[in-house]
Motif scaffolding. Sequence first.
Motif, PDB file in Angstrom:
ATOM      1  N   SER A 187      32.622  48.138  13.626  1.00 19.94           N
ATOM      2  CA  SER A 187      31.735  47.674  14.589  1.00 19.94           C
ATOM      3  C   SER A 187      31.390  49.152  15.680  1.00 19.94           C
ATOM      4  N   ASP A 188      30.409  49.616  15.872  1.00 20.50           N
ATOM      5  CA  ASP A 188      30.037  50.752  16.583  1.00 20.50           C
ATOM      6  C   ASP A 188      30.473  50.875  17.869  1.00 20.50           C
ATOM      7  N   ILE A 189      30.415  49.494  18.660  1.00 15.96           N
ATOM      8  CA  ILE A 189      30.797  49.440  20.032  1.00 15.96           C
ATOM      9  C   ILE A 189      32.387  49.615  20.323  1.00 15.96           C
ATOM     10  N   VAL A 190      33.037  48.973  19.165  1.00 12.65           N
ATOM     11  CA  VAL A 190      34.560  49.130  19.228  1.00 12.65           C
ATOM     12  C   VAL A 190      35.025  50.349  18.880  1.00 12.65           C
ATOM     13  N   LYS A 191      34.430  51.025  17.741  1.00 13.16           N
ATOM     14  CA  LYS A 191      34.762  52.301  17.275  1.00 13.16           C
ATOM     15  C   LYS A 191      34.401  53.439  18.611  1.00 13.16           C
ATOM     16  N   ALA A 192      33.373  53.182  19.184  1.00 13.28           N
ATOM     17  CA  ALA A 192      32.999  54.156  20.395  1.00 13.28           C
ATOM     18  C   ALA A 192      34.009  54.080  21.466  1.00 13.28           C
ATOM     19  N   ASN A 193      34.297  52.644  21.637  1.00 16.76           N
ATOM     20  CA  ASN A 193      35.479  52.590  22.648  1.00 16.76           C
ATOM     21  C   ASN A 193      36.712  53.105  22.303  1.00 16.76           C
ATOM     22  N   ALA A 194      37.250  53.040  20.836  1.00 20.70           N
ATOM     23  CA  ALA A 194      38.168  53.739  20.622  1.00 20.70           C
ATOM     24  C   ALA A 194      38.167  55.412  20.673  1.00 20.70           C
ATOM     25  N   GLN A 195      37.030  55.741  20.507  1.00 17.98           N
ATOM     26  CA  GLN A 195      36.917  57.202  20.613  1.00 17.98           C
ATOM     27  C   GLN A 195      36.902  57.671  22.163  1.00 17.98           C
TER      28      GLN A 195
ATOM     29  N   GLY B 159      41.101  56.650  37.375  1.00 20.45           N
ATOM     30  CA  GLY B 159      41.050  55.591  37.520  1.00 20.45           C
ATOM     31  C   GLY B 159      39.839  54.861  37.411  1.00 20.45           C
ATOM     32  N   ILE B 160      38.855  55.824  37.826  1.00 20.51           N
ATOM     33  CA  ILE B 160      37.231  55.637  37.745  1.00 20.51           C
ATOM     34  C   ILE B 160      36.953  55.432  36.412  1.00 20.51           C
ATOM     35  N   ASP B 161      37.432  56.246  35.775  1.00 20.68           N
ATOM     36  CA  ASP B 161      36.991  56.232  33.979  1.00 20.68           C
ATOM     37  C   ASP B 161      37.541  55.082  33.406  1.00 20.68           C
ATOM     38  N   SER B 162      38.672  54.576  34.015  1.00 21.45           N
ATOM     39  CA  SER B 162      39.362  53.233  33.290  1.00 21.45           C
ATOM     40  C   SER B 162      38.564  52.237  33.654  1.00 21.45           C
ATOM     41  N   SER B 163      38.029  52.108  35.072  1.00 17.60           N
ATOM     42  CA  SER B 163      37.412  51.166  35.302  1.00 17.60           C
ATOM     43  C   SER B 163      36.065  50.958  34.624  1.00 17.60           C
ATOM     44  N   THR B 164      35.418  52.156  34.128  1.00 16.72           N
ATOM     45  CA  THR B 164      34.416  52.185  33.212  1.00 16.72           C
ATOM     46  C   THR B 164      34.663  51.281  31.986  1.00 16.72           C
ATOM     47  N   ASP B 165      36.139  51.691  31.618  1.00 18.04           N
ATOM     48  CA  ASP B 165      36.265  51.281  30.196  1.00 18.04           C
ATOM     49  C   ASP B 165      36.611  49.524  30.556  1.00 18.04           C
ATOM     50  N   VAL B 166      36.971  48.954  31.608  1.00 21.71           N
ATOM     51  CA  VAL B 166      36.693  47.693  31.838  1.00 21.71           C
ATOM     52  C   VAL B 166      35.471  46.992  31.650  1.00 21.71           C
ATOM     53  N   LEU B 167      34.451  47.819  32.222  1.00 21.12           N
ATOM     54  CA  LEU B 167      33.103  47.281  31.879  1.00 21.12           C
ATOM     55  C   LEU B 167      32.679  47.204  30.583  1.00 21.12           C
ATOM     56  N   ILE B 168      33.216  48.216  29.969  1.00 20.44           N
ATOM     57  CA  ILE B 168      32.916  48.395  28.387  1.00 20.44           C
ATOM     58  C   ILE B 168      33.457  46.975  27.476  1.00 20.44           C
ATOM     59  N   ALA B 169      34.663  46.591  27.971  1.00 18.54           N
ATOM     60  CA  ALA B 169      35.457  45.646  27.545  1.00 18.54           C
ATOM     61  C   ALA B 169      34.618  44.362  27.692  1.00 18.54           C
ATOM     62  N   ILE B 170      34.206  44.208  29.071  1.00 14.00           N
ATOM     63  CA  ILE B 170      33.475  42.980  29.239  1.00 14.00           C
ATOM     64  C   ILE B 170      32.181  42.930  28.446  1.00 14.00           C
ATOM     65  N   VAL B 171      31.557  43.811  28.437  1.00 10.53           N
ATOM     66  CA  VAL B 171      30.281  43.735  27.390  1.00 10.53           C
ATOM     67  C   VAL B 171      30.495  43.501  26.248  1.00 10.53           C
ATOM     68  N   THR B 172      31.603  43.980  25.613  1.00 15.53           N
ATOM     69  CA  THR B 172      31.908  43.975  24.110  1.00 15.53           C
ATOM     70  C   THR B 172      32.175  42.363  24.184  1.00 15.53           C
ATOM     71  N   LEU B 173      32.904  41.810  24.860  1.00 14.87           N
ATOM     72  CA  LEU B 173      33.263  40.375  24.859  1.00 14.87           C
ATOM     73  C   LEU B 173      31.869  39.558  25.022  1.00 14.87           C
ATOM     74  N   VAL B 174      30.992  39.906  25.726  1.00 14.21           N
ATOM     75  CA  VAL B 174      29.578  39.332  25.798  1.00 14.21           C
ATOM     76  C   VAL B 174      28.776  39.307  24.456  1.00 14.21           C
ATOM     77  N   ILE B 175      28.775  40.586  24.185  1.00  8.25           N
ATOM     78  CA  ILE B 175      28.213  41.210  22.720  1.00  8.25           C
ATOM     79  C   ILE B 175      28.734  40.434  21.435  1.00  8.25           C
ATOM     80  N   SER B 176      29.902  39.960  21.516  1.00  9.17           N
ATOM     81  CA  SER B 176      30.653  39.474  20.509  1.00  9.17           C
ATOM     82  C   SER B 176      30.039  38.171  20.010  1.00  9.17           C
ATOM     83  N   ASP B 177      29.795  37.164  21.134  1.00  5.84           N
ATOM     84  CA  ASP B 177      29.241  35.897  20.982  1.00  5.84           C
ATOM     85  C   ASP B 177      27.642  36.193  20.696  1.00  5.84           C
ATOM     86  N   MET B 178      27.034  37.201  21.260  1.00  4.55           N
ATOM     87  CA  MET B 178      25.517  37.306  21.041  1.00  4.55           C
ATOM     88  C   MET B 178      25.340  37.431  19.425  1.00  4.55           C
ATOM     89  N   ILE B 179      25.903  38.719  19.016  1.00  5.93           N
ATOM     90  CA  ILE B 179      25.503  39.451  17.541  1.00  5.93           C
ATOM     91  C   ILE B 179      25.824  38.204  16.394  1.00  5.93           C
TER      92      ILE B 179
END
Length: 314
Positions: A147-155, A45-65
């Motif tokens: 996208s490297d960050i999305v591919k990294a998330n998939a991996q 469950g903790i590991d999935s919680s870190t995935d939530v953080l990854i998703a949040i950062v991905t959303l923020v980064i999508s606007d920035m880049i």
Amino acid sequence: MEMESFRAHYIKVAGAIALMGNAVLAAVKILFAYLSGSLAVMGDGIDSSTDVLIAIVTLVISDMISKPSDEDHPWGHGRAETTATMMLAFIIFFAGAQLVLKSIIKIVHTNELQEISHYALTAAVISICGKTLLAILQYHFGRIANSDIVKANAQNMKNDIIMSAGVLAGLLLSSLFNCPLLDPIIALVVGLWVIKNAASLFNQTNMELMDGNVDNVLYKKLFHAAISVEGVSNPHKARIRKMANLIDIDLDIEVHPSLTVYEAHELAEKVEEAVRTEIPEVYDIVIHIEPEGSDSHQPKERFGLTPHHLEQKK
């Protein structure tokens, strides 16, 4: 600009799907871990919680880049994706380290262990099914957006499937042989697995931030494109660096000394066109022109690669 908007859109879609999916999985697993008292499920469950953080950062980064280059960022904002990925590596490492410490404490205090309940087994099955669906979707959108960050998330989600399967197998064995000690042992392995993934992600992003490149295929394509232009020889001082999904290139070439500046410039334009055809991800390329033979009279180069370097690496 249109291409960056296209990428940003699909990165945002991937981030939204990952955010919602992992939030549900994290909530379910943490709840079931609380009901069952399973540390292994809590780790999942903790590991999935870190995935939530990854998703949040991905959303923020999508606007920035997607922002265009400006006076403060003449190269654009693509490196924000790399920086964010580096930050995520530290977050994931911290989560894994915390789980390892908790697991060791549980193993030492074996009197606090309790039998595995059906809640823990159910959580592991839900995790495997949910992560499989999310991994497929992330790989799909990662390829579309390159996208490297999305591919990294998939991996990362692919690794989560393996991890959840290991948790399920361990819980089944623990229940079958009535050995509660297996639960914190499994959690310890899960924690080490999370730390390993964090280290791998760190090395990948650090290589990019240090302008390193371990992909010799790109250099081979670059040299092949350069010498394919008639009148061009000895491509050298080649340097390739990544900026998120884009590539920046510096290259020296030699031409006949009798050519005019205009004629030499035309050859450089042809080399750039050939390189962009061979490597479509090129963001910018700088080509320096030298007269034939001048390279042999210069001191030994301390930077850049030549075809000879690639031969030595074989």
